[in-house]
Write an enzyme that holds these catalytic residues in place. Sequence first.
Site, PDB file in Angstrom:
ATOM      1  N   LYS A 109       0.821  -1.207   0.000  1.00  0.00           N
ATOM      2  CA  LYS A 109       0.000   0.000   0.000  1.00  0.00           C
ATOM      3  C   LYS A 109       0.866   1.273   0.000  1.00  0.00           C
ATOM      4  O   LYS A 109       0.433   2.311  -0.469  1.00  0.00           O
ATOM      5  CB  LYS A 109      -0.937   0.012   1.210  1.00  0.00           C
ATOM      6  CG  LYS A 109      -1.765  -1.255   1.400  1.00  0.00           C
ATOM      7  CD  LYS A 109      -3.048  -1.221   0.665  1.00  0.00           C
ATOM      8  CE  LYS A 109      -4.038  -2.326   0.977  1.00  0.00           C
ATOM      9  NZ  LYS A 109      -3.563  -3.684   1.169  1.00  0.00           N
TER      10      LYS A 109
HETATM   11  C1  PLP Z   1      -4.249  -4.780   0.735  1.00  0.00           C
HETATM   12  C2  PLP Z   1      -3.445  -6.022   0.637  1.00  0.00           C
HETATM   13  C3  PLP Z   1      -3.767  -7.034  -0.267  1.00  0.00           C
HETATM   14  C4  PLP Z   1      -4.980  -6.964  -1.165  1.00  0.00           C
HETATM   15  O1  PLP Z   1      -4.836  -5.962  -2.131  1.00  0.00           O
HETATM   16  P1  PLP Z   1      -6.139  -5.421  -2.908  1.00  0.00           P
HETATM   17  O2  PLP Z   1      -5.659  -4.282  -3.720  1.00  0.00           O
HETATM   18  O3  PLP Z   1      -7.102  -5.022  -1.841  1.00  0.00           O
HETATM   19  O4  PLP Z   1      -6.630  -6.559  -3.710  1.00  0.00           O
HETATM   20  C5  PLP Z   1      -2.935  -8.140  -0.329  1.00  0.00           C
HETATM   21  N1  PLP Z   1      -1.870  -8.256   0.485  1.00  0.00           N
HETATM   22  C6  PLP Z   1      -1.538  -7.314   1.364  1.00  0.00           C
HETATM   23  C7  PLP Z   1      -0.364  -7.522   2.247  1.00  0.00           C
HETATM   24  C8  PLP Z   1      -2.312  -6.154   1.475  1.00  0.00           C
HETATM   25  O5  PLP Z   1      -1.978  -5.219   2.353  1.00  0.00           O
END
Ligand code: PLP
Length: 465
Positions: A109
Amino acid sequence: MRYVSTRGQAAPRDFEAVLLAGLAEDGGLFVPESWPELSPAEWRAMRGLPYPEIAARILALFGAGGMPLEAMCRDAYAGFGHPAVVPLVQLDHRSFALELFHGPTLAFKDMALQLLGRMFDHVLDKRGERVTIVGATSGDTGSAAIEACRDRSAVDIVILHPEGRTSEVQRRQMTTVLAPNVANVAVQGDFDACQDLVKAMFNDVPFRTEMRLSAVNSINWARIAAQIPYYAAAALALGAPDREVAFSVPTGNFGNVLAAWAARRMGLPISHLIVGSNRNDILARFLASNDMSARPVEPSLSPSMDIQVSSNFERLLFELMDRDADATAGAMTRFRTEGRMPVPDAAWRDATALFQGFTLDDDGTLAEIRRLWQGQQYLADPHTAVGTAAARALAPADPGIPVVVAATAHPAKFPDAVERATGVRPPLPSRLADLYDRKERFGVLPNDLAAVEAAVRAHARRNAA
Ligand SMILES: *Cc1c(COP(=O)(O)O)cnc(C)c1O
């Protein structure tokens, strides 16, 4: 570049307006009016560039060129723990981990949010405005958003997380940020309840206007845009546009894999998109049998994927329905009211030509972490492990196509699961070593819109005064 809503009832906006608005006022999600496409020669020209430069070039194509993108991208990724920003680590003869977790909160993120914080600052400064960012997190978005917004003068931020359902590292990464513009709320409910509260605040137009609400969760288009460059960088490094590449993406809200879809839409030869789910496998069920029906969310070892309503799927649905906004709005409304999304058969078939779904339960996840450790001396977090298992199960028949797994979190973010699987407790990087000694601050509220709105109002007033 202008943006339209997937539900067709919001006025078109430019990139900066979409950045500030988050969700469209008709409840839809903003998408580009038309997709930028690059020729093979234009893609080749990006090969070998430093990551921030690739990011700046791609974001400019989406109408963000009014900002000092090159400087912003350099600055956003300067603090990452690896000089390549997004290193590709080879796992076996044809598969690679694209490590997206070298940012300040150890999850992918940060890739988008470190940039978004700077974009918000720039645009609000220019306009002499301030906003209140509200967001729901199942763990990683919240800390990444808080790190991106802390101490920024024009932004207040309130993050809702499901009480007791994030890992301790995840919670502490949010609640130990004591900057005055940051507030954390633990909601007595699951992640979907938090997400519903955020949506309800946005749908409460007087409240939304009074608070100047804005979002940085993955419904914000700018986040998707900022996630496209790493797919391009990985594909280019492996020989695109002159060689096909497949991606496997551990998926929750469908934002990360949608960015991979967008990279393909822009002309990169991406042959397969493998969607990994934990036991909350609505996407895998949809891809297997056109069954998009929500079930109760169950906690798993990969909490950031404990999601049954993948908000960003609406953007793909809009494309699958040939950009028919009325049909998209109708399907979304029925999903809301009936818990099952009616996707026309032709649209489902189109989706399955590119996407494949894979489900892995907690035992399988532990076994996969152990396998990677014993076989490759690679320590994977539980989310990444869902991706590597999916990649192995569904690798393209053509062995010349490399499979790149989005490695979405650092193993130290989920030390209990990793230790259970391997006997090794991954240490936190030194910059986070004292996390367990830091003071925490957060409130606990019931799953109740009025209570949450009151908390947001109090926080924003305090800081505006
Ligand atoms: C948010 C997240 C996901 C999922 O990603 P999306 O964009 O919501 O599909 C997978 N792995 C981790 C570690 C995350 O923080």
